[in-house]
Design a protein around this motif. Structure first.
Motif, PDB file in Angstrom:
ATOM      1  N   VAL A 186      15.169  63.958 -62.741  1.00 50.39           N
ATOM      2  CA  VAL A 186      14.141  64.905 -62.295  1.00 50.39           C
ATOM      3  C   VAL A 186      12.865  64.126 -62.014  1.00 50.39           C
ATOM      4  N   THR A 187      12.365  64.261 -60.791  1.00 52.11           N
ATOM      5  CA  THR A 187      11.106  63.638 -60.406  1.00 52.11           C
ATOM      6  C   THR A 187      10.246  64.706 -59.738  1.00 52.11           C
ATOM      7  N   THR A 188       8.993  64.395 -59.523  1.00 55.51           N
ATOM      8  CA  THR A 188       8.107  65.341 -58.854  1.00 55.51           C
ATOM      9  C   THR A 188       7.272  64.639 -57.804  1.00 55.51           C
ATOM     10  N   VAL A 189       6.873  65.424 -56.813  1.00 53.80           N
ATOM     11  CA  VAL A 189       5.857  65.024 -55.857  1.00 53.80           C
ATOM     12  C   VAL A 189       4.844  66.160 -55.826  1.00 53.80           C
ATOM     13  N   GLN A 190       3.647  65.860 -55.359  1.00 55.28           N
ATOM     14  CA  GLN A 190       2.658  66.938 -55.294  1.00 55.28           C
ATOM     15  C   GLN A 190       1.818  66.841 -54.030  1.00 55.28           C
ATOM     16  N   ILE A 191       1.381  68.002 -53.608  1.00 55.34           N
ATOM     17  CA  ILE A 191       0.510  68.130 -52.456  1.00 55.34           C
ATOM     18  C   ILE A 191      -0.758  68.815 -52.982  1.00 55.34           C
ATOM     19  N   LYS A 192      -1.911  68.251 -52.634  1.00 54.83           N
ATOM     20  CA  LYS A 192      -3.149  68.811 -53.176  1.00 54.83           C
ATOM     21  C   LYS A 192      -4.264  68.723 -52.151  1.00 54.83           C
ATOM     22  N   GLY A 193      -5.314  69.491 -52.394  1.00 55.57           N
ATOM     23  CA  GLY A 193      -6.483  69.514 -51.516  1.00 55.57           C
ATOM     24  C   GLY A 193      -7.321  70.743 -51.791  1.00 55.57           C
ATOM     25  N   VAL A 194      -8.227  71.038 -50.850  1.00 54.07           N
ATOM     26  CA  VAL A 194      -9.137  72.159 -50.995  1.00 54.07           C
ATOM     27  C   VAL A 194      -8.980  73.052 -49.772  1.00 54.07           C
ATOM     28  N   VAL A 195      -8.820  74.350 -50.033  1.00 55.76           N
ATOM     29  CA  VAL A 195      -8.749  75.345 -48.962  1.00 55.76           C
ATOM     30  C   VAL A 195     -10.091  76.075 -48.939  1.00 55.76           C
ATOM     31  N   GLU A 196     -10.751  76.062 -47.753  1.00 60.99           N
ATOM     32  CA  GLU A 196     -12.031  76.716 -47.592  1.00 60.99           C
ATOM     33  C   GLU A 196     -11.879  78.045 -46.867  1.00 60.99           C
ATOM     34  N   LYS A 197     -12.710  79.009 -47.238  1.00 61.66           N
ATOM     35  CA  LYS A 197     -12.699  80.335 -46.615  1.00 61.66           C
ATOM     36  C   LYS A 197     -13.112  80.237 -45.171  1.00 61.66           C
TER      37      LYS A 197
END
Length: 149
Positions: A138-149
């Protein structure tokens, strides 16, 4: 008496086969009139190994409603084919698609992740869990950031 000798021979064969062959090499040993052979176990010990080029993708800032896509590439750094059995996201707004064929040793597989930012204003971190037959099951990857209105 003959039965006793036969049982003794089987006991000796069992001891020899069960002991001393810890390196997985093929050995043949003479015991009485019989040849005892143990098979090479290294083939059963071979495993694939998933190594991601980039386990975290930061998409920066996007406007709400944008669909962000990223392809995570991984190499099979092991000695046996890797088969991805399940790839799942931590949120319904994130959809993974992945290589369905076995990834041979030394070859590259892919996991494409789509993140729909609609209704997801603010800092985001979505984790995708990857299950396989590899050594690191079991491994993981991630996607991240900021969502602006």
């Amino acid at each position: 008496m003959i039965l006793k000798n036969i049982l003794l021979a089987f006991a000796v064969v069992g001891l020899i086969a069960g002991c001393g062959n810890q390196n997985g090499t093929n050995t043949n040993q003479q015991v009485g009139d019989s040849v005892v052979s143990s098979t090479d176990t290294t083939a059963s010990q071979q495993q694939g190994l998933v190594e991601f080029e980039e386990p975290v993708f930061d998409f920066g800032k996007v406007k709400e409603g944008v669909v962000v896509e990223h392809v995570f590439k991984f190499k099979n750094a092991g000695t046996a084919p890797v088969i991805l059995s399940q790839v799942s996201a931590s949120c319904g707004c994130t959809t993974p698609d992945f290589t369905k064929e076995p990834v041979l040793p030394g070859k590259i597989g892919e996991i494409k992740v789509s993140f729909n930012s609609l209704g997801q204003v603010g800092t985001q971190q979505k984790i995708v869990t990857v299950s396989s037959n590899a050594e690191n099951r079991v491994t993981t990857v991630q996607i991240k950031g900021v969502v602006e209105k």
